[in-house]
Design a protein around this motif. Structure first.
Motif, PDB file in Angstrom:
ATOM      1  N   LYS A 339       4.034 -15.377   2.495  1.00  0.00           N
ATOM      2  CA  LYS A 339       2.719 -14.874   1.086  1.00  0.00           C
ATOM      3  C   LYS A 339       2.462 -16.127  -0.113  1.00  0.00           C
ATOM      4  O   LYS A 339       1.824 -15.963  -1.138  1.00  0.00           O
ATOM      5  CB  LYS A 339       3.598 -13.938   0.827  1.00  0.00           C
ATOM      6  N   LEU A 340       4.443 -16.255  -0.778  1.00  0.00           N
ATOM      7  CA  LEU A 340       4.578 -17.096  -1.673  1.00  0.00           C
ATOM      8  C   LEU A 340       3.989 -18.005  -1.671  1.00  0.00           C
ATOM      9  O   LEU A 340       2.977 -18.440  -2.841  1.00  0.00           O
ATOM     10  CB  LEU A 340       6.156 -17.614  -2.077  1.00  0.00           C
ATOM     11  N   GLU A 342       1.024 -19.106  -0.466  1.00  0.00           N
ATOM     12  CA  GLU A 342      -0.014 -18.928   0.040  1.00  0.00           C
ATOM     13  C   GLU A 342      -0.897 -18.286  -1.541  1.00  0.00           C
ATOM     14  O   GLU A 342      -1.583 -18.969  -2.250  1.00  0.00           O
ATOM     15  CB  GLU A 342      -0.228 -18.042   0.364  1.00  0.00           C
ATOM     16  N   LYS A 343       0.244 -17.797  -1.873  1.00  0.00           N
ATOM     17  CA  LYS A 343      -0.493 -16.794  -3.800  1.00  0.00           C
ATOM     18  C   LYS A 343      -0.273 -18.198  -4.610  1.00  0.00           C
ATOM     19  O   LYS A 343      -0.569 -18.457  -5.862  1.00  0.00           O
ATOM     20  CB  LYS A 343      -0.002 -16.094  -3.851  1.00  0.00           C
ATOM     21  N   LEU A 344       1.125 -19.177  -4.530  1.00  0.00           N
ATOM     22  CA  LEU A 344       1.216 -20.560  -5.412  1.00  0.00           C
ATOM     23  C   LEU A 344       0.715 -21.846  -5.180  1.00  0.00           C
ATOM     24  O   LEU A 344       0.796 -22.583  -6.217  1.00  0.00           O
ATOM     25  CB  LEU A 344       2.981 -20.271  -5.554  1.00  0.00           C
ATOM     26  N   SER A 386       0.506 -14.741  -9.762  1.00  0.00           N
ATOM     27  CA  SER A 386       0.169 -14.265  -8.047  1.00  0.00           C
ATOM     28  C   SER A 386       1.491 -14.031  -7.772  1.00  0.00           C
ATOM     29  O   SER A 386       1.248 -13.695  -6.799  1.00  0.00           O
ATOM     30  CB  SER A 386       0.119 -15.821  -7.494  1.00  0.00           C
ATOM     31  N   THR A 389       2.431 -10.197  -7.848  1.00  0.00           N
ATOM     32  CA  THR A 389       1.683  -9.719  -6.717  1.00  0.00           C
ATOM     33  C   THR A 389       2.129  -9.998  -5.101  1.00  0.00           C
ATOM     34  O   THR A 389       2.199  -9.019  -4.776  1.00  0.00           O
ATOM     35  CB  THR A 389       0.378 -10.547  -7.095  1.00  0.00           C
ATOM     36  N   ALA A 390       3.480 -10.830  -5.109  1.00  0.00           N
ATOM     37  CA  ALA A 390       3.955 -11.176  -2.995  1.00  0.00           C
ATOM     38  C   ALA A 390       4.958 -10.125  -4.037  1.00  0.00           C
ATOM     39  O   ALA A 390       5.586  -9.835  -3.008  1.00  0.00           O
ATOM     40  CB  ALA A 390       4.121 -12.159  -3.326  1.00  0.00           C
ATOM     41  N   ASP A 393       4.452  -7.019  -3.172  1.00  0.00           N
ATOM     42  CA  ASP A 393       3.739  -6.028  -1.962  1.00  0.00           C
ATOM     43  C   ASP A 393       5.164  -6.799  -0.946  1.00  0.00           C
ATOM     44  O   ASP A 393       5.228  -6.095  -0.019  1.00  0.00           O
ATOM     45  CB  ASP A 393       3.009  -7.327  -0.517  1.00  0.00           C
TER      46      ASP A 393
END
Length: 483
Positions: A339-340, A342-344, A386, A389-390, A393
């Motif tokens: 997730k990280l 992807e977000k970063l 971002s 957000t991770a 979650d």
């Protein structure tokens, strides 16, 4: 830019008509105590460590040098209070002090007792010998005679006596009519009454409201700020809890938590920042760092939280969000890592898997912060959002934010800068909804280099902020409880 060029630039700004002052900014010190893990059965509280952590973060963002003390014994509380007043005395007549306490507090014979976690009293008469009276701190700051002291007591929670029983006196704190002329005292509720700990929401209503005011209204006078907190808490609790405050700030009636007024005549922040940088660089150039005898005495890096704090943090997270089964902890962190990443993606934030239960996100401070300052750079805002957000979650993690510098400039300056930068990241995450109890923000200054500071490339690598994420699993909870 060399230090001589910075001198010329500062002079040019001053000649251009920007306001300036040669006076050093007043020292700003805060002692923040949160007592929750009481040893006496029935006395344990849910929120004081959360509350103290939240207020410490807000005060750091406002430029205070904060000393957090969590789950303190009587000896630890007294030592911390003595050190606090010593720092105020050393700061001179313009020094500013903030003392915040969350935990049990009770009045006995006119004295307001701040209850340490190691109390074993079963009667009020026993308690008075085991808990420091707040009046001692009042007396000490009055003797110091510094400009402003703000004392905040979220300490009106019901204290059950005898041990383990919820029956007994209502508790609360005594009102103080004779407030020293350099002190403002704020109570979570009216003297003589108690306020709920609010365990279902992570923070007391009073502290949560105060933290919001410090983040959004710090430019107002302290009297106005606490008046607004009073009204907001009173309304939020259905008119059941009304905070009170007593102001004796006769010498500084318009004092504000914010460091500078936004009105005409305020010091120019950019000019003041450049002056501080210039002074640090000039000192470093003059000493050359080749002559250790002329350097300022080394300052220790900000320590990691004591084991008691880590235990409390993990326990609170486990109580509010649950824990991850040991067998699933690795998979949970696998998913968080993906997730990280992807977000970063596309941001200058590196995601590293350190171990099965730990992921670190690192960013160079040259990109994450404005040059030479502690404010997040506009380009880093989206990445921090971002990241938040991770983290929302994946709530079953602790978050340790550690900011670092290179060895350029004075060591004390580097340490302060790293503390301010770590606090800024913490505040940004909290603003996005990340629970403050998950976060510990510290500054390491130049004490933990990962590269050689003698080269430009090495110094650039050392200027970084590390965000360490650790899973809260059943094993970590067991380990915390056995510390």
């Amino acid at each position: 830019m060399g230090w001589m060029h910075r001198i010329l630039f500062v002079v040019a700004l001053a000649l251009a008509g920007l306001p300036s002052t040669s006076a050093q900014a007043p020292a700003r010190h805060a002692l923040v105590i949160g007592n929750a893990a009481y040893v006496t059965p029935g006395w344990r509280l849910a929120n004081p460590v959360n509350d103290a952590t939240l207020i410490a973060t807000r005060l750091r963002a406002l430029g205070f040098q904060v000393t957090p003390v969590m789950n303190a014994t009587k000896a630890q509380m007294e030592a911390a209070m003595n050190a606090f007043t010593a720092r105020l005395r050393a700061g001179g007549p313009n020094a500013v002090g903030v003392f915040y306490y969350a935990g049990h507090g009770v009045e006995h014979d006119g004295a307001n007792l701040l209850v340490p976690v190691d109390v074993t009293a079963t009667t009020m008469d026993e308690l008075r010998y085991q808990a420091p009276p707040m009046q001692f701190l009042l007396r000490d700051v009055a003797r110091v005679g510094n400009a402003v002291n703000i004392i905040i007591l979220d300490a009106c929670r019901n204290l059950p006596l005898p041990s383990g029983a919820r029956a007994g006196p209502a508790g609360g704190l005594a009102d103080l009519d004779d407030v020293p002329t350099n002190v403002l005292i704020a109570y979570a509720t009216r003297p003589g009454l108690t306020a709920p700990d609010n365990p279902g929401e992570g923070n007391s209503v009073f502290t949560r409201t105060l933290a919001d005011a410090l983040a959004t209204r710090s430019g107002e006078t302290a009297v106005n700020l606490f008046s607004e907190v009073q009204a907001a808490v009173y309304e939020a609790t259905g008119f059941r809890q009304r905070p009170e405050f007593r102001s004796g700030l006769l010498r500084a009636p318009t004092w504000r938590f914010a460091t500078a007024s936004a009105g005409p005549g305020a010091a120019n922040p950019e000019l003041e920042r450049l002056r501080r940088e210039n002074e640090a660089l000039r000192n470093a150039s003059l000493t050359g760092r080749q002559n250790p005898e002329t350097r300022p005495a080394p300052q220790p890096p900000v320590a990691s939280p004591p084991a008691g704090d880590a235990q409390e943090r993990i326990s609170v997270i486990a109580a509010t969000t649950g824990v991850i089964d040991d067998a699933a902890a690795g998979r949970y962190m696998d998913a968080l890592q993906r997730k990280l990443e992807e977000k970063l993606r596309g941001a200058s934030f590196a995601v590293t898997r350190v171990s099965a239960g730990e992921v670190t996100v690192s960013a160079p401070t040259d990109i994450a912060f404005v040059v030479g300052g502690a404010q997040l750079a506009p380009s880093a805002g989206a990445a921090v959002n971002s990241l938040a957000t991770a983290l929302l979650d994946y709530p079953h993690t602790t978050i340790d934010i550690v900011a670092h510098t290179d060895s350029s400039g004075a060591e004390a300056f580097n340490l302060e800068m790293s503390e301010r930068r770590a606090a800024q990241v913490a505040q940004a995450l909290e603003t996005e909804g990340v629970q403050p109890v998950r976060i510990v923000a510290t500054g390491a200054g130049e004490a933990r280099p990962v590269a050689d500071n003698s080269t430009a490339q090495g110094r650039a690598r050392n200027r970084r902020v590390d965000i360490v994420l650790r899973v809260v699993s059943r094993e970590s909870l067991r380990s915390a409880r056995t510390r």
